[in-house]
Design a protein around this motif. Structure first.
Motif, PDB file in Angstrom:
ATOM      1  N   UNK A  82       0.848  -1.201   0.000  1.00  0.00           N
ATOM      2  CA  UNK A  82       0.000   0.000   0.000  1.00  0.00           C
ATOM      3  C   UNK A  82       0.880   1.246   0.000  1.00  0.00           C
ATOM      4  N   UNK A  83       0.482   2.231  -0.773  1.00  0.00           N
ATOM      5  CA  UNK A  83       1.315   3.413  -0.944  1.00  0.00           C
ATOM      6  C   UNK A  83       1.606   4.095   0.393  1.00  0.00           C
ATOM      7  N   UNK A  84       0.618   4.138   1.254  1.00  0.00           N
ATOM      8  CA  UNK A  84       0.808   4.786   2.550  1.00  0.00           C
ATOM      9  C   UNK A  84       1.718   4.020   3.490  1.00  0.00           C
ATOM     10  N   UNK A  85       1.968   2.737   3.202  1.00  0.00           N
ATOM     11  CA  UNK A  85       2.807   1.899   4.062  1.00  0.00           C
ATOM     12  C   UNK A  85       4.238   1.780   3.538  1.00  0.00           C
ATOM     13  N   UNK A  86       4.511   2.353   2.381  1.00  0.00           N
ATOM     14  CA  UNK A  86       5.760   2.100   1.674  1.00  0.00           C
ATOM     15  C   UNK A  86       7.003   2.397   2.515  1.00  0.00           C
ATOM     16  N   UNK A  87       7.125   3.623   3.017  1.00  0.00           N
ATOM     17  CA  UNK A  87       8.347   3.992   3.739  1.00  0.00           C
ATOM     18  C   UNK A  87       8.482   3.198   5.028  1.00  0.00           C
ATOM     19  N   UNK A 131       7.406   0.284   5.711  1.00  0.00           N
ATOM     20  CA  UNK A 131       7.710  -1.123   5.438  1.00  0.00           C
ATOM     21  C   UNK A 131       9.217  -1.360   5.425  1.00  0.00           C
ATOM     22  N   UNK A 132       9.947  -0.530   4.687  1.00  0.00           N
ATOM     23  CA  UNK A 132      11.382  -0.740   4.558  1.00  0.00           C
ATOM     24  C   UNK A 132      12.150  -0.242   5.779  1.00  0.00           C
ATOM     25  N   UNK A 133      11.732   0.889   6.341  1.00  0.00           N
ATOM     26  CA  UNK A 133      12.446   1.428   7.488  1.00  0.00           C
ATOM     27  C   UNK A 133      12.383   0.500   8.689  1.00  0.00           C
ATOM     28  N   UNK A 134      11.318  -0.278   8.795  1.00  0.00           N
ATOM     29  CA  UNK A 134      11.152  -1.188   9.924  1.00  0.00           C
ATOM     30  C   UNK A 134      11.488  -2.632   9.573  1.00  0.00           C
ATOM     31  N   UNK A 135      12.162  -2.796   8.414  1.00  0.00           N
ATOM     32  CA  UNK A 135      12.644  -4.119   7.999  1.00  0.00           C
ATOM     33  C   UNK A 135      11.550  -5.180   8.055  1.00  0.00           C
ATOM     34  N   UNK A 136      10.382  -4.841   7.559  1.00  0.00           N
ATOM     35  CA  UNK A 136       9.273  -5.786   7.558  1.00  0.00           C
ATOM     36  C   UNK A 136       9.429  -6.792   6.417  1.00  0.00           C
ATOM     37  N   UNK A 137       8.704  -7.881   6.525  1.00  0.00           N
ATOM     38  CA  UNK A 137       8.571  -8.783   5.396  1.00  0.00           C
ATOM     39  C   UNK A 137       7.099  -8.808   5.003  1.00  0.00           C
ATOM     40  N   UNK A 138       6.797  -9.267   3.811  1.00  0.00           N
ATOM     41  CA  UNK A 138       5.418  -9.192   3.330  1.00  0.00           C
ATOM     42  C   UNK A 138       4.515 -10.099   4.162  1.00  0.00           C
ATOM     43  N   UNK A 139       3.260  -9.658   4.373  1.00  0.00           N
ATOM     44  CA  UNK A 139       2.340 -10.392   5.247  1.00  0.00           C
ATOM     45  C   UNK A 139       1.138 -10.972   4.516  1.00  0.00           C
ATOM     46  N   UNK A 140       1.069 -10.804   3.190  1.00  0.00           N
ATOM     47  CA  UNK A 140      -0.078 -11.282   2.398  1.00  0.00           C
ATOM     48  C   UNK A 140      -1.404 -10.723   2.924  1.00  0.00           C
ATOM     49  N   UNK A 141      -1.320  -9.532   3.484  1.00  0.00           N
ATOM     50  CA  UNK A 141      -2.524  -8.835   3.931  1.00  0.00           C
ATOM     51  C   UNK A 141      -2.519  -7.409   3.388  1.00  0.00           C
ATOM     52  N   UNK A 142      -1.439  -6.702   3.653  1.00  0.00           N
ATOM     53  CA  UNK A 142      -1.295  -5.359   3.080  1.00  0.00           C
ATOM     54  C   UNK A 142      -0.034  -5.258   2.233  1.00  0.00           C
TER      55      UNK A 142
END
Length: 469
Positions: free
Chosen positions: A357-362, A364-375
């Motif tokens: 999601x565009x609002x989650x982009x920054x 996502x990477x700054x917090x070293x997330x991995x994809x969750x198949x939800x957002x």
């Protein structure tokens, strides 16, 4: 348009629907009279556009170096800042005569561009200790001039090519050969390191002491040439040393020995790559430019991504009470990322693409997330279909439907997602445990765009017979 089809083998098909995905969208449960359940499909138009990524989060233990000008994508350059790690309780040999030389060695796994192109790399010593608060260094847009004096004499310069033809073919083609650039840092540097070690050996007890008292780090950048970018895996500071050895039987000094001691950049210390693209990418992301708005682009590193606008409100108005079993978005890729006649060095194809999601982009990477198949979802390029496919987006639709009902996250980006090329990190069992920006030179030109071929999103949903919206 809306196509309706009846399930002929109800139990089999219903089971198949549930086996595809254990997360469905809608309100209510299936009614007990299961033989009246019907399945439907629906297709909605989606729009897409190219978006330029002005900066990307680049905290990594790899570095990139070089400059390349592409006929389609313009000029791109990469350089980096790195600290050097000092292991705990580091010591040189007891009977040290002296440090006779020092070299910075860049070992790389691959490169993009012209193997023969000559570039010149310059090494400058940092004059400011990097603090934890210097978060700008986690992005590709940091200003290196904040950390070194550009008017001072550089430590070293060296010309190089991506393939070193001074090395014999027989050696270069062996599995043990590791391509590298070795840069002599000069006698003054060697003597200064030796003096520090002689006067204050405690400065070498750990990385913190070493960085704060001996060597703050290096800025490594291309100052001449164009034609290649190398992908650096290991960075070593090699100290060449002379020392005396002892005879084991007597404990007395036996003979003169020559050797080396290596301090390496590692994940315990900071390494940050700076990347720059010229104005060409901004031009390619201009939705008013008829040369580029008939398709969209993916371009790495620190370049272009594709924004997709999903008509969430239209889907919600029609399906908010349905059970949505699957939502699939598939986008085909053109054969060439740019013009065929310009493909002297064809760029690689981005293999993994993150849909987020565009609002989650920054975040996502700054917090070293991995994809969750939800957002956030991972799509892999398929050479069979020549496309990227995301098939579990009903989970995203479910999330947005919930936000619509509660009034949360009601902003202009709620229906927008970004497609961003990424690389993945796996554990020993092959499970993906990390996702980061693709930092190598790759590109793809996709169907879509504001004036290009129409894209669509496909929905399969179920509605008990007799139930109406």
């Amino acid at each position: 348009y809306n196509m309706k089809f009846k399930l002929m083998a109800v139990l089999v098909i219903t089971a198949a629907l549930y086996s595809c995905d254990d997360s469905t969208t809608g309100v209510g449960d299936f009614v007990s009279n299961i033989d009246k359940i019907e399945a439907f499909s629906d297709t909605y138009k989606v729009t897409s556009r190219t978006e330029k990524l002005d900066k990307i989060y680049s905290r990594t233990n790899r570095a990139y170096l070089g400059k390349y000008t592409d006929a389609d994508f313009g000029q791109f350059s990469a350089d980096f800042i790195t600290q050097i790690n000092c292991p705990e309780n580091f010591e040189l040999p007891e009977h040290l005569i002296g440090i006779t030389g020092a070299s910075l060695e860049l070992y790389y796994t691959n490169y993009y561009g012209d193997s023969l192109a000559t570039l010149t790399v310059q090494v400058d010593e940092l004059d400011k200790v990097i603090e934890d608060a210097d978060t700008d260094l986690y992005y590709t847009t940091y200003d290196p001039k904040k950390y070194y004096d550009e008017t001072a004499k550089p430590l070293a310069r060296k010309s190089y090519a991506a393939v070193d033809f001074s090395v014999s073919d027989s050696l270069r083609n062996t599995s043990t050969y590791y391509p590298n650039i070795k840069i002599d840092l000069g006698d003054d540097f060697s003597k200064r390191i030796q003096q520090k070690y002689t006067d204050n050996p405690e400065y070498f007890k750990d990385a913190y002491s070493f960085i704060n008292n001996v060597l703050k780090g290096f800025y490594v950048h291309t100052v001449q040439g164009d034609g290649s970018v190398i992908y650096i895996q290991d960075i070593w500071l090699r100290l060449s040393i002379d020392y005396y050895t002892e005879r084991e039987s007597t404990g007395k000094i036996d003979s003169l020995a020559h050797g080396s001691s290596i301090l390496a950049a590692s994940k315990e210390v900071l390494m940050s790559t700076k990347m720059e693209n010229d104005e060409k990418l901004k031009e390619m992301a201009d939705s008013e430019n008829d040369n580029y708005n008939k398709f969209t682009y993916l371009k790495t590193p620190a370049g272009l991504c594709t924004e997709v606008n999903i008509p969430i409100e239209d889907i919600y108005s029609k399906h908010s009470n349905d059970t949505i079993n699957s939502v699939t978005l598939s986008i085909k890729k053109y054969r060439y990322s740019g013009s065929e006649e310009n493909s002297e060095y064809e760029m690689g194809i981005p293999q993994n693409v993150l849909l987020v999601r565009k609002g989650d982009y920054e975040n996502f990477f700054e917090n070293n997330k991995t994809y969750d198949n939800k957002t956030s979802f991972l799509g892999t390029y398929s050479s069979n279909t020549n496309s990227y496919t995301f098939s579990k987006l009903n989970r995203l639709i479910s999330q947005v439907f919930s936000e619509i009902r509660t009034g949360e996250n009601n902003n202009e980006d709620r229906d927008k997602v970004l497609l961003i090329p990424v690389t993945t990190e796996t554990d020993t069992e092959g499970n993906i445990i990390g996702v980061s920006h693709d930092m190598e030179v790759n590109a793809a030109r996709l169907f879509g765009g504001e004036k290009g071929e129409e894209l669509s999103i496909d929905i399969v949903y179920t509605r008990p017979n007799g139930t109406t919206k």
